[in-house]
Enzyme design. Structure first.
Site, PDB file in Angstrom:
ATOM      1  CD  GLU A  51       4.172   0.432   6.820  1.00 19.91           C
ATOM      2  OE1 GLU A  51       5.016   0.723   7.692  1.00 19.91           O
ATOM      3  OE2 GLU A  51       3.775   1.259   5.950  1.00 19.91           O
ATOM      4  CG  ASP A 100      -0.270  -0.019   2.535  1.00 18.02           C
ATOM      5  OD1 ASP A 100       0.685  -0.815   2.684  1.00 18.02           O
ATOM      6  OD2 ASP A 100      -0.657   0.737   3.441  1.00 18.02           O
TER       7      ASP A 100
END
Length: 389
Positions: free
Chosen positions: A134, A72
């Protein structure tokens, strides 16, 4: 198989902002693996819109290396870019694009190893791990972390390729993001004893957090900058109108503990103050009032203790003569504290470039990371014991 730069460009083209799905990117990676007969385990979120991925090469009966990165990226909304953030470009020795630095550059280099890993005579396994979410407090990786914690043979250590300018990082701070929701009672502002003001309660809690932040400056770990556990109030909202006693308030805040700090003890301190001091004031006029704490995200600090073997391997392969500590948080602390896997953070690019418009990583940094990853595969092929380092 595409070249490393082509793979990185493909990865950047997927707009895997944390609120989006990463499944298209995961499908692309599974395709790269399938070309060489490698299957991957997926660990999906409950909605099936995101997934962690784990692919393994080599023997499974001996400890090996886990190479880890998150898929991400942070949003681009509100940022002024001079180029398309999801179309990677190279200019003057720099690769630009959202995630180029944090951390699709590293992931692309790791994926470029697939052909070699698939045919290598590995004496110890190499695992590739990709995670989601994350950037919102390491929230997505936990299903993967839990799986690794129960393996009969765990990896010898994890390498998390967050941007460190290729410095070896053996310690970092943790993070705990909290939301405090205060329920008061509305009334006309001319009748204060008929209501219970949630914003006054919020003010009490903000003052207490401010004092905590000051006190925590006295407990120092000089490896970090700043050298103490920090507290930040990020957002506060509440109330409906100036002439109505506020019946609700919300405080979003975080603290970033140094490894020596006890996050549970810090959280218990503010919770005790809320329950014993602030809440009784609210309930004096409105017994239904409440103060609720919610953990939005949490990840532990990374401690150098226990990672001495991993640090020795990394120093040997990189030629580094020192290790470092950083104040940002990564998934390495989860591998260490939850999975019981020693962890090192080392990757291309500077954290100062991450999250910014026109994010970039230098080609030189990518080259250094590529050489390190190649050396790690050499090491896995040799299967050296500690005494041979």
């Amino acid at each position: 198989m595409d070249t490393p730069l082509e793979i990185i460009k493909h990865l950047i083209s997927f707009p895997t902002i944390s609120h989006n799905s990463n499944m298209d990117l995961i499908a692309y990676v599974r395709g790269l693996l399938a070309e060489h007969g490698i299957t991957a385990q997926l660990f999906k979120n409950p909605e099936g819109t995101k997934a962690n991925l784990l692919a393994s090469f080599g023997p499974r009966d001996t400890p090996g290396l886990l190479i880890s990165g998150h898929t991400d990226v942070v949003p681009v909304l509100g940022q002024t870019w001079s180029r398309d953030p999801f179309e990677a470009t190279i200019h003057e020795g720099r690769l630009f694009g959202r995630g180029a630095c944090d951390m699709k550059g590293f992931i692309g280099l790791a994926l470029a190893l697939i052909p070699r890993l698939a045919k290598a005579d590995l004496k110890m396994p190499v695992h590739l791990a990709l995670s989601y979410d994350e950037e919102v407090g390491c929230a997505g990786v936990r299903s993967l972390v839990d799986h690794l914690a129960h393996l009969p043979v765990k990896p010898r250590f994890a390498l998390v390729g967050e941007p460190t300018s290729m410095k070896i990082v053996t310690a970092h701070k943790g993070i705990c993001v909290q939301r405090i929701t205060i329920t008061g009672k509305a009334a006309h502002s001319s009748l204060p004893d008929e209501g219970a003001n949630a914003l006054f309660a919020a003010g009490d809690l903000l003052g207490f957090l401010s004092k905590m932040a000051t006190d925590l400056r006295e407990i120092r770990d000089e490896r970090f900058e700043p050298a103490f556990t920090s507290i930040n109030i990020g957002q506060i909202s509440g109330g409906n109108a100036v002439n109505i006693i506020a019946d609700h308030a919300v405080i979003d805040w975080e603290f970033r503990p140094i490894p020596e700090a006890d996050p549970d003890a810090l959280l218990a301190k503010i919770k005790d103050y809320a329950q014993s001091v602030v809440l009784p004031k609210l309930r004096a006029t409105a017994p239904q009032c409440d103060i609720r704490f919610e953990t939005i995200a949490q990840a532990p600090a990374l401690d150098a203790a226990g990672s001495e073997d991993a640090e020795a391997v990394m120093r040997k392969l990189t030629g580094a003569n020192e290790s470092h500590a950083v104040s940002f948080t990564t998934e390495a602390g989860l591998f260490q504290k939850i999975s019981g896997i020693p962890a090192i953070v080392c990757g291309p690019g500077s954290i100062e470039q991450a999250h910014k418009p026109d994010e970039y990583v230098s080609l030189d940094q990518l080259g250094r990371a590529q050489r390190l990853l190649s050396a790690l595969v050499d090491w896995a092929e040799r299967g050296q014991a500690e005494s041979a380092l």
